[in-house]
Design a protein around this motif. Sequence first.
Motif: not given
Length: 275
Positions: A31-39, A95-100, A51-58, A103-107
Amino acid sequence: MSTFVEDLEKEARGRFVRWDRMLWGSFLNGPVVRLGRALSSGDAAAGEETLRAYMRLGAEGIGLGYLYPLSAGRENFFTLAWTDLLPRLLPDLPQEEQAAALARMWNLSENLESAPSWVQRLFCRLGSKLSSLDDLESHLHTIANEAMEPPTQALGDTSTAQWVDLSQEDARFMPGEMHFLAPAVVCVHDRHRATAAGGRDASTQGVWLMKKPILLGPMGCNERLEPSTGKPSKALTSLAQRDPRAGDWYSTHHNEWRAVATMHTSQWLAVILPA
């Protein structure tokens, strides 16, 4: 990035007793490789931050036991979100919506960890077909309401039948006793594997009894059921009279809105719905 990954893993090993290094490796290489390539097609700095935020939550999800390896044979929404939905759909957002969105997906995923197992299965089955993260919470809320609330139409004098092949999920499955988990969700137990053995759950399957029934897969249900002793509903009796596939019931069950039946010599489930 390598130093970041090493530091993240070191921190996680120190925090979590249940840290799974092999699962972490699979997460990084998949998953990290796939998301990294897409971003990578957008702003490089912003993409790396996402990507780093995604990895921290993962890593947090692995440590807390929310993220399952494929070998677990279990389904939950967190695993679906972090291995499929986010790598596939997060890059489609500005990109400006990805962090939010992260967070919503985590919750949402964390809240679902306390939901009944059949609700998890339902969201996994229907959630895997999502094509966008837009208004995700509302979409899943609608699904939950439809599954948990009583259907608007009760069984009446006229009805229709659907046949559900439970061998699609498990070639060995022999439908036996059943119980309703919600007004239109039934849990079917395998008559030969109705009790847990060898560290495995009893063999069960869930079915959402819609106009076109939806298989939900294993329910993780270890409830012991007594053989059904009631008479079949009028709708099931009528079905047996007009359909040569029906009859020789093994178990029947019904409520105000649905009737279901298993048979002695069939892997199919008979479902009676309002016409």
